[in-house]
Design a protein around this motif. Structure first.
Motif, PDB file in Angstrom:
ATOM      1  N   LYS A  10     -14.661 -47.294 -23.259  1.00 62.15           N
ATOM      2  CA  LYS A  10     -15.769 -48.236 -23.309  1.00 62.15           C
ATOM      3  C   LYS A  10     -15.418 -49.062 -24.711  1.00 62.15           C
ATOM      4  O   LYS A  10     -15.334 -50.227 -24.798  1.00 62.15           O
ATOM      5  N   LEU A  11     -14.835 -48.225 -25.608  1.00 66.78           N
ATOM      6  CA  LEU A  11     -14.216 -49.113 -26.900  1.00 66.78           C
ATOM      7  C   LEU A  11     -13.226 -50.005 -26.507  1.00 66.78           C
ATOM      8  O   LEU A  11     -13.179 -51.103 -27.093  1.00 66.78           O
ATOM      9  N   GLN A  12     -12.270 -49.554 -25.765  1.00 64.54           N
ATOM     10  CA  GLN A  12     -11.197 -50.484 -25.149  1.00 64.54           C
ATOM     11  C   GLN A  12     -11.680 -51.680 -24.603  1.00 64.54           C
ATOM     12  O   GLN A  12     -11.064 -52.850 -25.037  1.00 64.54           O
ATOM     13  N   LYS A  13     -12.779 -51.568 -23.621  1.00 68.65           N
ATOM     14  CA  LYS A  13     -13.495 -52.773 -22.828  1.00 68.65           C
ATOM     15  C   LYS A  13     -14.111 -53.637 -24.054  1.00 68.65           C
ATOM     16  O   LYS A  13     -14.092 -54.914 -23.887  1.00 68.65           O
ATOM     17  N   PHE A  44     -29.537 -57.063 -21.695  1.00 68.26           N
ATOM     18  CA  PHE A  44     -28.979 -58.430 -21.883  1.00 68.26           C
ATOM     19  C   PHE A  44     -29.625 -59.577 -20.950  1.00 68.26           C
ATOM     20  O   PHE A  44     -29.716 -59.043 -19.977  1.00 68.26           O
ATOM     21  N   TYR A  45     -30.060 -60.633 -21.462  1.00 64.87           N
ATOM     22  CA  TYR A  45     -30.763 -61.730 -21.015  1.00 64.87           C
ATOM     23  C   TYR A  45     -29.874 -63.008 -21.138  1.00 64.87           C
ATOM     24  O   TYR A  45     -29.411 -63.354 -22.207  1.00 64.87           O
ATOM     25  N   ILE A  46     -30.017 -63.573 -20.014  1.00 63.90           N
ATOM     26  CA  ILE A  46     -29.293 -65.041 -20.090  1.00 63.90           C
ATOM     27  C   ILE A  46     -30.158 -65.972 -19.144  1.00 63.90           C
ATOM     28  O   ILE A  46     -30.471 -65.546 -18.075  1.00 63.90           O
ATOM     29  N   GLN A  68     -19.053 -57.745 -17.740  1.00 58.91           N
ATOM     30  CA  GLN A  68     -18.443 -56.705 -18.660  1.00 58.91           C
ATOM     31  C   GLN A  68     -19.612 -56.190 -19.195  1.00 58.91           C
ATOM     32  O   GLN A  68     -19.281 -54.619 -19.405  1.00 58.91           O
ATOM     33  N   PHE A  69     -20.697 -56.441 -19.628  1.00 57.24           N
ATOM     34  CA  PHE A  69     -21.826 -55.713 -20.369  1.00 57.24           C
ATOM     35  C   PHE A  69     -22.236 -54.541 -19.287  1.00 57.24           C
ATOM     36  O   PHE A  69     -22.562 -53.392 -19.471  1.00 57.24           O
TER      37      PHE A  69
END
Length: 102
Positions: A10-13, A44-46, A68-69
């Motif tokens: 996860k940290l790498q991504k 997350f909202y867009i 990605q999220f």
């Protein structure tokens, strides 16, 4: 959903996201945001304006970031406004918003 990633994966991504410059700044800090990304399930909202005639290539970057999220295990909401779009958005900021019809 890719919830089976290790913390290191996860940290790498996350580092890849920041290395690509997709996120310019984070408040209160980048470190605090990374900590949240690693340890919590975030929402997350867009939103997009449905009164525009089309989506363009520039929107793809936002969709890719949301994906990605999502792969990191977070929940994504993508909204194409309907009723709220009826309020309208004046191109001249000194004008009052003129309500639109459905």
């Amino acid at each position: 959903m890719t919830n089976n990633l290790t913390k290191e994966e996860k940290l790498q991504k996350i580092n890849e996201i920041f290395a690509r410059g997709l996120i310019d700044s984070v408040l209160p800090s980048k470190e605090a945001f990374i900590e949240q990304l690693l340890n919590k399930r975030l929402n997350f909202y867009i939103g997009f304006d449905p009164t525009n005639t089309s989506l363009h290539l520039g929107h793809a970057q936002n969709f890719m970031l949301m994906e990605q999220f999502r792969q990191l295990g977070h929940k994504i909401f993508i909204l194409f406004g309907d009723f709220t779009a009826c309020i309208g958005d004046p191109s001249e900021r000194s004008m009052e918003r003129v309500p639109l019809t459905r």
